[in-house]
Write an enzyme that holds these catalytic residues in place. Structure first.
Site, mmCIF file in Angstrom:
data_model
loop_
_atom_site.group_PDB
_atom_site.id
_atom_site.type_symbol
_atom_site.label_atom_id
_atom_site.label_comp_id
_atom_site.label_asym_id
_atom_site.label_seq_id
_atom_site.Cartn_x
_atom_site.Cartn_y
_atom_site.Cartn_z
ATOM 1 N N SER A 121 0.722 -1.176 -0.048
ATOM 2 C CA SER A 121 0.012 0.114 0.228
ATOM 3 C C SER A 121 0.870 1.173 -0.196
ATOM 4 O O SER A 121 2.055 1.265 -0.059
ATOM 5 C CB SER A 121 -0.772 0.004 1.340
ATOM 6 O OG SER A 121 -0.206 0.248 2.437
ATOM 7 N N LYS A 122 0.194 2.473 0.162
ATOM 8 C CA LYS A 122 1.054 3.553 -0.052
ATOM 9 C C LYS A 122 2.209 3.760 0.971
ATOM 10 O O LYS A 122 2.970 4.305 0.937
ATOM 11 C CB LYS A 122 -0.119 4.811 0.211
ATOM 12 C CG LYS A 122 -0.644 5.163 -1.101
ATOM 13 C CD LYS A 122 -1.350 6.421 -0.841
ATOM 14 C CE LYS A 122 -2.173 6.758 -1.978
ATOM 15 N NZ LYS A 122 -3.656 7.391 -1.898
ATOM 16 N N ARG A 123 1.782 3.277 2.053
ATOM 17 C CA ARG A 123 2.826 3.012 3.274
ATOM 18 C C ARG A 123 4.066 2.588 2.806
ATOM 19 O O ARG A 123 5.247 3.065 3.278
ATOM 20 C CB ARG A 123 2.358 2.227 4.202
ATOM 21 C CG ARG A 123 1.407 2.786 5.534
ATOM 22 C CD ARG A 123 1.089 2.161 6.282
ATOM 23 N NE ARG A 123 0.885 0.578 6.247
ATOM 24 C CZ ARG A 123 1.419 -0.454 6.529
ATOM 25 N NH1 ARG A 123 2.707 -0.557 7.145
ATOM 26 N NH2 ARG A 123 1.076 -1.881 5.837
ATOM 27 N N HIS A 124 4.160 1.767 1.606
ATOM 28 C CA HIS A 124 5.435 1.192 1.360
ATOM 29 C C HIS A 124 6.123 1.939 0.079
ATOM 30 O O HIS A 124 7.085 1.635 -0.179
ATOM 31 C CB HIS A 124 5.183 -0.266 1.004
ATOM 32 C CG HIS A 124 4.503 -1.133 2.054
ATOM 33 N ND1 HIS A 124 3.187 -1.599 1.674
ATOM 34 C CD2 HIS A 124 5.098 -1.673 2.969
ATOM 35 C CE1 HIS A 124 3.047 -2.272 2.926
ATOM 36 N NE2 HIS A 124 4.119 -2.240 3.720
ATOM 37 N N GLY A 125 5.639 2.879 -0.167
ATOM 38 C CA GLY A 125 6.086 3.785 -1.360
ATOM 39 C C GLY A 125 5.207 3.788 -2.451
ATOM 40 O O GLY A 125 3.794 3.772 -2.232
#
Ligand code: GLU
Length: 464
Positions: free
Chosen positions: A238-242
């Site tokens: 998800s966005k958390r990972h980039g």
């Protein structure tokens, strides 16, 4: 004849997981000389947008995922869904359900309180009650009550669901718009899809869809469910990972062939091959080499691939790609200075992304003043006289790499200094930084007059 489809819902950007699904569907169709269909599943009226359709189409074009038929839009096929729904109703496979939202909510609450899984209890399935006035009903599918749904998944092997676990799903909403599970079956049938490859978040939908196929009366496609893409921490990517959107990769300066090569290897393999073109993938692509377990996203590897593709990319293309990033950095190669293609060729072995290519190209087009620390460290009483001499010898030496390199040797010998004592100070004085590609090549490109002007400028600043 193989027919695959990619069926995104236009509720946002094209997620890299979606792009990988599209790639596998595309590669499978291409591998078998089949047809790849694009269908936009825009029945979620609240969340679907035109802008999202555009981003998805742009992303696919950028990645080179060309489709043969479509895009088909589900919202343009409402009549067809209604027609099939009426057929199901006539054949006794569907029924109208007049339960209100509140009533269903109550039903679920009661089920939860009893420790049961919330599900539609079939209250209108065989009801002979008079429909309440003024309620617009939904159409539900009469799911078989017993037996099992079994399919041989192309990726995961045999999967079974007991019909008992499936409730009577809504197929047409009160406004006549089909639900996902119904629209997808009607479309996959009408579009003669032979292989449905999609994310394994849809595994639970497949038994419902298979029951619908049987009720409508059409040949079942083969199903293959692709494991999720996980972030480095094992959570769903998800966005958390980039970056997760394809356009973000484009904007960050990745090349589409690097992203495609990376996505191809994410959950699929051909021996130990890591670097391959899409043409090679098409030759090799087989479903039995899709991994059954989730793939982990590895940004380092993607960067490594991008570096590789930057090194081999056509220089005209790279020059065009780097130009907007140079403009952002107040560099305007079209107004003068060395040929951008040559500059790009010289600096590309060291970079991973197009903006880094731009950073590495700046000093070819405008002078950068070195940081004080670099000046203090490299422009010393020992090196300044060497630079002064070079400034004057540059006036009439032959201006080409080999001659420049020979001149350095000569001047170094005369001053009793080593290359490090000339190369780095020269870089700092001319380029503004201590690390550059081979200095003779760099100077050759910057050009005699500009190199001499910068050297004079730096020496003057230092009062030397
Ligand atoms: N519109 C669905 C999605 O984006 C498609 C699923 C499918 O391929 O059947 O998840």
């Amino acid at each position: 004849m193989v027919r695959t489809r990619f069926a995104p819902s236009p509720t946002g950007f094209l997620h890299i997981g979606g792009a990988r699904t599209a790639l596998f569907c595309w590669a499978y169709a291409r591998r078998h000389g089949g047809t790849f269909v694009l269908r936009i599943e825009d029945t979620d009226l609240e969340r679907s947008t035109e802008a999202s359709v555009k981003t998805i189409l742009d992303s696919m074009a950028w990645l080179g995922l060309d489709w043969d038929e479509g895009p088909f839009y589900q919202m343009q096929r409402l009549d067809r869904y209604r027609e099939v729904a009426e057929q199901l109703l006539r054949d006794g496979h569907a029924y109208w359900c007049y339960a209100s939202r509140e009533e269903l909510e109550e039903m679920r609450t009661a089920q939860r309180e009893r420790g049961e899984k919330p599900r539609y209890d079939g209250r209108w399935r065989d009801s002979t009650a008079t429909p309440p006035a003024g309620v617009k009903p939904v159409l539900r599918f009469r799911n078989p009550l017993d037996g099992e749904v079994v399919w041989d998944d192309l990726v995961k092997g045999e999967i079974r669901f007991a019909n008992e676990e499936l409730d009577d799903l809504v197929i047409l909403r009160a406004d006549g718009v089909p639900t996902y599970n119904f629209g997808v079956v009607v479309d996959d049938l009408d579009m003669n899809i032979t292989h449905v490859l999609r994310g394994d978040d849809h595994v639970n939908n497949t038994p419902r869809q298979i029951n619908l196929y049987r009720a409508i009366g059409g040949a079942l496609p083969r199903f293959g469910h692709l494991p999720m893409i996980l972030g480095p921490d094992g959570e769903r990517m998800s966005k958390r990972h980039g970056a997760v959107s394809c356009t973000q990769y484009r904007d960050e300066g990745f090349l589409p062939e690097a992203v495609m090569n990376y996505l191809a290897r994410l959950g699929w393999s051909h021996g130990n091959e890591e670097v391959f073109s899409m043409q090679q993938m098409v030759e090799w692509f087989a479903l039995d080499h899709i991994s059954r377990s989730p793939a982990r996203f590895d940004s380092e590897k993607l960067l490594w691939l991008n570096q590789h593709y930057l090194k081999v990319a056509d220089l005209d293309r790279l020059a065009a790609l780097v130009l907007p990033f140079l403009h952002e950095r107040d560099c305007h190669p079209e107004q003068g200075g060395p040929d951008l293609r040559q500059v790009v060729d010289l600096v590309r072995p060291r970079v991973h992304l197009i903006p880094e290519l731009a950073d590495a190209a700046i000093y070819f087009y405008r002078q950068i003043h070195a940081h004080e620390d670099h000046i203090a460290q490299h422009l010393t009483p020992v090196t300044l006289p060497v630079l002064r001499e070079l400034h004057s010898r540059f006036a009439d030496c032959s201006w080409e790499r080999g001659a420049l390199s020979a001149l350095f040797k000569e001047v170094m010998a005369a001053h009793g200094v080593k290359m490090g004592q000339v190369g780095v100070p020269l870089r700092v004085a001319v380029c503004g930084e201590p690390q550059t590609p081979a200095i003779d090549a760099v100077l050759e490109l910057i050009g005699r007059d500009e190199v001499r002007r910068r050297l004079a400028d730096t020496l003057a600043r230092l009062g030397a």
